[in-house]
Design a protein around this motif. Structure first.
Motif, short mmCIF file in Angstrom:
data_model
loop_
_atom_site.label_atom_id
_atom_site.label_comp_id
_atom_site.label_asym_id
_atom_site.label_seq_id
_atom_site.Cartn_x
_atom_site.Cartn_y
_atom_site.Cartn_z
N SER A 140 -6.75 22.15 -4.11
CA SER A 140 -5.33 22.25 -4.45
C SER A 140 -5.02 21.45 -5.71
N ASP A 141 -3.85 21.75 -6.27
CA ASP A 141 -3.33 21.01 -7.43
C ASP A 141 -1.86 20.72 -7.19
N ARG A 142 -1.48 19.46 -7.31
CA ARG A 142 -0.08 19.08 -7.10
C ARG A 142 0.34 18.00 -8.08
N PHE A 143 1.60 18.06 -8.50
CA PHE A 143 2.24 16.92 -9.13
C PHE A 143 2.64 15.95 -8.03
N VAL A 144 2.43 14.67 -8.25
CA VAL A 144 2.83 13.64 -7.29
C VAL A 144 3.68 12.60 -8.00
N PHE A 145 4.41 11.80 -7.21
CA PHE A 145 5.32 10.82 -7.81
C PHE A 145 5.40 9.58 -6.94
N ARG A 146 5.91 8.51 -7.53
CA ARG A 146 6.24 7.28 -6.81
C ARG A 146 7.21 6.47 -7.66
N ARG A 147 7.95 5.59 -7.05
CA ARG A 147 8.80 4.68 -7.81
C ARG A 147 7.91 3.72 -8.59
N LEU A 199 0.83 -1.21 0.00
CA LEU A 199 0.00 0.00 0.00
C LEU A 199 0.86 1.25 0.00
N CYS A 200 1.91 1.27 0.80
CA CYS A 200 2.76 2.45 0.91
C CYS A 200 3.60 2.67 -0.33
N THR A 201 4.01 1.59 -0.98
CA THR A 201 4.76 1.72 -2.23
C THR A 201 3.89 2.29 -3.34
N SER A 202 2.61 1.91 -3.36
CA SER A 202 1.72 2.40 -4.41
C SER A 202 1.14 3.78 -4.09
N SER A 203 1.33 4.27 -2.86
CA SER A 203 0.86 5.60 -2.51
C SER A 203 1.66 6.67 -3.24
N TRP A 204 1.01 7.79 -3.51
CA TRP A 204 1.66 8.90 -4.22
C TRP A 204 2.30 9.86 -3.23
N ASN A 205 3.52 10.28 -3.54
CA ASN A 205 4.25 11.27 -2.76
C ASN A 205 4.10 12.64 -3.44
N LYS A 206 3.99 13.69 -2.65
CA LYS A 206 3.73 15.01 -3.22
C LYS A 206 5.03 15.66 -3.66
N LEU A 207 5.05 16.14 -4.89
CA LEU A 207 6.25 16.73 -5.47
C LEU A 207 6.25 18.26 -5.38
N TRP A 208 5.15 18.88 -5.85
CA TRP A 208 5.15 20.35 -5.97
C TRP A 208 3.78 20.79 -6.48
N GLY A 209 3.35 21.97 -6.04
CA GLY A 209 2.08 22.51 -6.52
C GLY A 209 1.62 23.66 -5.65
N ALA A 210 0.30 23.88 -5.60
CA ALA A 210 -0.24 24.99 -4.82
C ALA A 210 -1.73 24.77 -4.55
#
Length: 224
Positions: free
Chosen positions: A95-102, A71-82
């Motif tokens: 809000s709007d943010r780009f998110v990332f994950r491996r 679950l934690c691997t598939s979760s999205w991490n917050k990169l940048w936004g506002a």
């Protein structure tokens, strides 16, 4: 008075932090890069940042003992936004943010645990990103396809990209560019209409989701 001076100093630092390349790190066991997760305000309709993922962004690994590893691997991490709809609006409101994950395809899972990594995986050291928005408190992870839209482009570590958000009255446009300013991909997310759609707090690197960082994770930023 001390509180006011602290806020002024924080705003000054936040507004000048991306004038040159700066790598920011979420330490092991943490979510935020600092104890004061405030990065200034924005009032422009269009904002951009250059980002570079380090190897740690594509190789963080939850231990096989963690029952929420998958679950934690598939979760999205917050990169940048506002945020949208006003300076005091919460990122969990609008809000709007780009998110990332491996990329998760290189891992092996069993009963919710991460039990290993696949050898010679074709997608090793790649990053997935997505457009990720809250709209009038509706949650992106509960509205995939409307408030959470994945990019098909996979990003390389140690390469610079530019990410851009274009805030409009009833939508936000997410753009991904390569280091040569060539547009790679665009996503759009529809929003409720609000008078102050251009106003909001800046949002920065945050790990999780469900879990804090299993190891230190770093991303580099530069003013676009």
């Amino acid at each position: 008075m001390l509180f006011v001076l602290t806020i002024i100093a924080t705003i000054f630092i936040a507004n000048n932090a991306v004038n040159s390349a700066e790598c920011r790190t979420v330490k092991q066991g943490a979510h935020y890069t600092s104890l004061i997760p405030f990065h200034g305000f924005k009032s422009a309709e269009t904002i951009s940042s250059r980002v570079q993922f380090t190897n740690s962004s594509a190789t963080y690994l939850f231990p096989p003992t963690d029952p929420k590893g998958h679950l934690c691997t598939s979760s999205w991490n917050k990169l940048w936004g506002a945020c949208r709809c006003g300076y005091l609006t919460s990122n969990h409101k609008d809000s709007d943010r780009f998110v990332f994950r491996r990329v998760g395809s290189c891992l092996r899972y069993e009963a919710g645990h991460v039990v290993g990594e696949n050898d010679n995986c074709a997608e090793a050291n790649l990053i997935e990103i997505a457009a990720y928005a809250y709209d009038n408190s509706l949650k992106p992870f509960e509205n995939q396809g409307t408030l959470l839209k994945e990019f098909s482009t996979r990003l390389q570590v140690d390469s610079w990209y530019k990410v851009t958000l274009i805030f409009q009255a009833t939508k936000t446009i997410y753009q991904l560019f390569d280091a040569n300013e060539q547009l790679l991909e665009t996503q759009e997310i529809a929003h409720r209409q609000c008078a102050d759609f251009k106003l909001g707090m800046m949002q920065d690197l945050y790990f999780g989701g469900q879990c804090p960082a299993p190891q230190a994770v770093s991303v580099c930023y530069e003013k676009a």
